[in-house]
Design an enzyme around this catalytic site. Structure first.
Site, mmCIF file in Angstrom:
data_model
loop_
_atom_site.group_PDB
_atom_site.id
_atom_site.type_symbol
_atom_site.label_atom_id
_atom_site.label_comp_id
_atom_site.label_asym_id
_atom_site.label_seq_id
_atom_site.Cartn_x
_atom_site.Cartn_y
_atom_site.Cartn_z
ATOM 1 N N GLU A 182 -6.496 -8.990 3.839
ATOM 2 C CA GLU A 182 -5.625 -8.318 4.816
ATOM 3 C C GLU A 182 -5.630 -9.156 6.081
ATOM 4 O O GLU A 182 -6.692 -9.349 6.692
ATOM 5 C CB GLU A 182 -6.125 -6.908 5.156
ATOM 6 C CG GLU A 182 -5.862 -5.894 4.074
ATOM 7 C CD GLU A 182 -6.196 -4.465 4.502
ATOM 8 O OE1 GLU A 182 -6.016 -4.130 5.701
ATOM 9 O OE2 GLU A 182 -6.631 -3.689 3.630
ATOM 10 N N ASN A 195 -12.278 -0.765 -0.657
ATOM 11 C CA ASN A 195 -11.621 -1.240 0.560
ATOM 12 C C ASN A 195 -12.403 -0.834 1.801
ATOM 13 O O ASN A 195 -12.789 0.337 1.932
ATOM 14 C CB ASN A 195 -10.216 -0.621 0.661
ATOM 15 C CG ASN A 195 -9.470 -1.060 1.909
ATOM 16 O OD1 ASN A 195 -9.101 -2.226 2.024
ATOM 17 N ND2 ASN A 195 -9.279 -0.147 2.855
ATOM 18 N N GLU A 196 -12.644 -1.784 2.675
ATOM 19 C CA GLU A 196 -13.204 -1.521 4.020
ATOM 20 C C GLU A 196 -14.276 -0.434 4.008
ATOM 21 O O GLU A 196 -14.235 0.505 4.813
ATOM 22 C CB GLU A 196 -12.090 -1.188 5.005
ATOM 23 C CG GLU A 196 -11.150 -2.349 5.219
ATOM 24 C CD GLU A 196 -10.181 -2.198 6.388
ATOM 25 O OE1 GLU A 196 -10.051 -1.082 6.936
ATOM 26 O OE2 GLU A 196 -9.547 -3.216 6.743
ATOM 27 N N ASN A 227 -6.677 1.686 2.868
ATOM 28 C CA ASN A 227 -7.360 2.973 3.060
ATOM 29 C C ASN A 227 -6.954 3.966 1.979
ATOM 30 O O ASN A 227 -7.753 4.813 1.554
ATOM 31 C CB ASN A 227 -7.026 3.536 4.440
ATOM 32 C CG ASN A 227 -7.555 2.646 5.559
ATOM 33 O OD1 ASN A 227 -8.460 1.848 5.354
ATOM 34 N ND2 ASN A 227 -6.971 2.766 6.741
ATOM 35 N N GLU A 261 0.855 -1.193 0.000
ATOM 36 C CA GLU A 261 0.000 0.000 0.000
ATOM 37 C C GLU A 261 0.889 1.241 0.000
ATOM 38 O O GLU A 261 2.001 1.227 0.535
ATOM 39 C CB GLU A 261 -0.895 -0.010 1.255
ATOM 40 C CG GLU A 261 -1.746 1.267 1.379
ATOM 41 C CD GLU A 261 -2.865 1.169 2.426
ATOM 42 O OE1 GLU A 261 -3.005 0.115 3.062
ATOM 43 O OE2 GLU A 261 -3.592 2.170 2.572
ATOM 44 N N GLN A 307 1.402 -6.051 5.768
ATOM 45 C CA GLN A 307 1.709 -5.799 4.381
ATOM 46 C C GLN A 307 3.041 -6.459 4.058
ATOM 47 O O GLN A 307 3.414 -7.396 4.769
ATOM 48 C CB GLN A 307 1.715 -4.307 4.142
ATOM 49 C CG GLN A 307 0.336 -3.711 4.502
ATOM 50 C CD GLN A 307 0.090 -2.322 3.968
ATOM 51 O OE1 GLN A 307 0.891 -1.728 3.294
ATOM 52 N NE2 GLN A 307 -1.065 -1.770 4.320
ATOM 53 N N TYR A 364 -6.765 -8.223 11.996
ATOM 54 C CA TYR A 364 -5.468 -7.935 12.617
ATOM 55 C C TYR A 364 -5.492 -8.461 14.048
ATOM 56 O O TYR A 364 -6.337 -8.063 14.847
ATOM 57 C CB TYR A 364 -5.186 -6.427 12.591
ATOM 58 C CG TYR A 364 -4.920 -5.939 11.174
ATOM 59 C CD1 TYR A 364 -3.680 -6.118 10.586
ATOM 60 C CD2 TYR A 364 -5.937 -5.359 10.415
ATOM 61 C CE1 TYR A 364 -3.436 -5.714 9.275
ATOM 62 C CE2 TYR A 364 -5.698 -4.950 9.100
ATOM 63 C CZ TYR A 364 -4.449 -5.142 8.550
ATOM 64 O OH TYR A 364 -4.206 -4.751 7.256
#
Ligand code: AHR
Length: 501
Positions: free
Chosen positions: A283, A163-164, A63, A18, A341, A235
């Site tokens: 992710e 994304n998200e 993000n 990213e 990442q 996460y």
């Protein structure tokens, strides 16, 4: 040998780059670095990436993608604008963009996976990007790619629809209905440009989200006919410094996967559809030490500030090993997964700007899973004592507890034409474990490789000065005879054993 969960898709072993902190600038790309090639790609990083073994890399966010104008990152570098990136409150110089990323993927031997901006932009920008990347020529956007110096189409197969979108931290955060409608329309147009692409809709950005479950259900209600995949993000955290609960937390990942499969299949059932939506766990990693204020910097608008630079411990490597086992054991439905990442920002590979690159503790289990986890995952029946753990996470300032009953031994078994690989995590913090394996249907097996990752100090880390403090060492205790194998595992250890006939 006959009890197969599923064959691992090569894309299960993916990672993520990213525009975040020093992941791109000073990470994969650092013109002027002693190891940089003519394109500015750090060849020391490329060598470590090849050793790590990711197969597909997601780009450019995260993000970041929710505010990204992909057109800013193509064409002559001198003409590209600097932009304020609101995801990470940084200045994005746009010296590295889609074409450079695809070139970098070719150099690394990995497949590119692109995310489109469905935050500040919509299906129009997304379909133009598919045309720019994948259409051979003879149209405005594809001819522009050719003029920019890439005569051949990039052939990007896997695309993430934003994304998200469920997260309030996202630029243009949406309700499930708003996002689902927008994603379905974007998907339709992107596929009209290139029917060979695969698409992933956004699932929840975590099992801890208040909208979790309902979000997947409604998003799929709109996108079911237009996508092949639904994303999951997770996460791991250890805010309470509770090692036993932390090592149990990969079992929460198992629950997460199984629940999302259930919701996706529920949507299929409502439609009387035989279609099965696959999961893209695009992710996953450990992230909590550098998470205050969402990881944003105190000083705004720097170029590539050091953000999210978690330095991982031995204990973290065990959790990543446990997560690898969880992913393998769901190979029938999790087809894609990206360690988030790749370099510097919550990453297995770290670099010093102008200096060397080194491997974090979490590098090892991922590399071993990628190298030895290809094949048919077998449904291993594990008999082991178990312990109760209260796995912990946060939703904003709120504490959440996820209870699990965790067997001390967590295992995955992957077979291929030549033999079988055992991935074994001993979660007992104090006791060695004797393991006997009954492997039927293979004939006589002998160990060809056996490694353990163990350190007496669970907080041991690698760093620039001691980059191999935590590293795999040979596991000497394997005894194989006929179809029976026995071995002894150190307390709190990750172990990989390769057996061949
Ligand atoms: O990987 C770091 C960030 O975590 C990503 O940008 C975002 O998608 C997630 O919240």
């Amino acid at each position: 040998r006959d009890f197969v969960i599923g064959d691992t898709d090569p894309r299960l072993f993916g990672a993520f780059v990213e525009h975040l902190g020093r992941c791109v600038y000073g990470g994969v790309f650092e013109p002027g670095h002693p190891t940089a090639d003519a394109r500015g790609f750090r060849t020391d990083v490329l060598a470590l990436v090849r050793e790590l073994g990711p197969t597909i890399i997601r780009y450019p966010g995260g993000n970041f993608v929710s505010g990204y104008n992909w057109e800013d990152g193509v064409g002559p570098v001198a003409d590209r604008p600097a932009r304020l990136d609101l995801a990470w409150l940084s200045t994005e110089p746009n010296a590295f963009g889609t074409n450079e990323f695809v070139d970098w993927c070719r150099a690394a031997g990995v497949e590119p996976m692109l995310a489109v901006n469905l935050g500040t932009r919509d299906g129009d920008a997304a379909r133009n990007l598919v045309e720019y990347c994948n259409h051979p020529g003879g149209s405005a956007w594809s001819d522009m790619r050719i003029r920019h110096g890439w005569p051949e189409p990039h052939g990007v197969r896997f695309w993430c629809l934003g994304n998200e979108a469920d997260g309030p931290w996202q630029m243009e955060h949406r309700t499930a209905r708003e996002y689902g409608r927008k994603a379905a329309e974007a998907a339709k147009m992107m596929r009209w440009i290139d029917p060979s692409i695969e698409l992933a809709a956004c699932g929840s950005s975590g099992r801890n989200m208040a909208t979790y479950g309902a979000w997947e259900d409604e998003v799929l209600e709109h996108t079911f006919d237009h996508v092949e995949h639904l994303s999951l993000h997770h996460y791991f955290t250890n805010y309470r410094d509770d090692a036993a609960a932390y090592l149990a937390s990969p079992d929460v990942m198992d629950q997460f996967i199984e629940e999302v499969v259930a919701v996706a299949d529920g949507v299929a059932a409502r439609r009387r559809s035989g279609k099965r939506i696959m999961l893209s766990f695009d992710e996953w990693n450990i992230w909590y030490r550098t998470r205050d204020d969402g990881g944003r910097p105190r000083e705004r608008w720097q170029v590539a500030p050091p953000l999210l630079e978690e330095v991982y411990t031995m204990e973290d490597a065990l959790v990543i090993g446990g997560a690898c086992i969880s992913l393998l054991n769901h190979a029938d439905r999790v087809r894609t997964a990206c360690l988030a990442q790749l370099v510097n920002a919550i990453a297995p590979i770290m670099t010093e700007t102008g200096g060397p690159a080194w491997r974090q503790t979490i590098f090892w289990p991922f590399a071993q899973m990628s190298r030895l986890g290809r094949g048919s995952v077998l449904r291993a029946r594990v008999r082991s004592d178990a312990y109760r753990a209260a796995c912990h996470d946060r939703r904003g300032a709120q504490d959440l507890v996820f209870p699990v009953e965790a067997p001390y031994l967590k295992a995955a078994v992957v077979a291929d034409a030549r033999g079988v690989t055992l991935f074994l995590l001993n979660r007992h913090l104090a006791e060695r474990m004797s393991v006997s394996v009954e492997a039927r249907g293979f004939g006589a097996l002998a160990a060809t490789e056996a490694f353990q990752l163990h350190h007496h100090d669970l907080k041991a880390r690698n760093d620039r000065n001691e980059p191999l403090r935590v590293r795999p060492t040979p596991l000497g205790s394997v005894r194989a005879g006929g179809g029976a194998v026995s071995l002894d595992l150190e307390p709190a250890s990750w172990n990989v054993v390769r057996l061949e006939g």
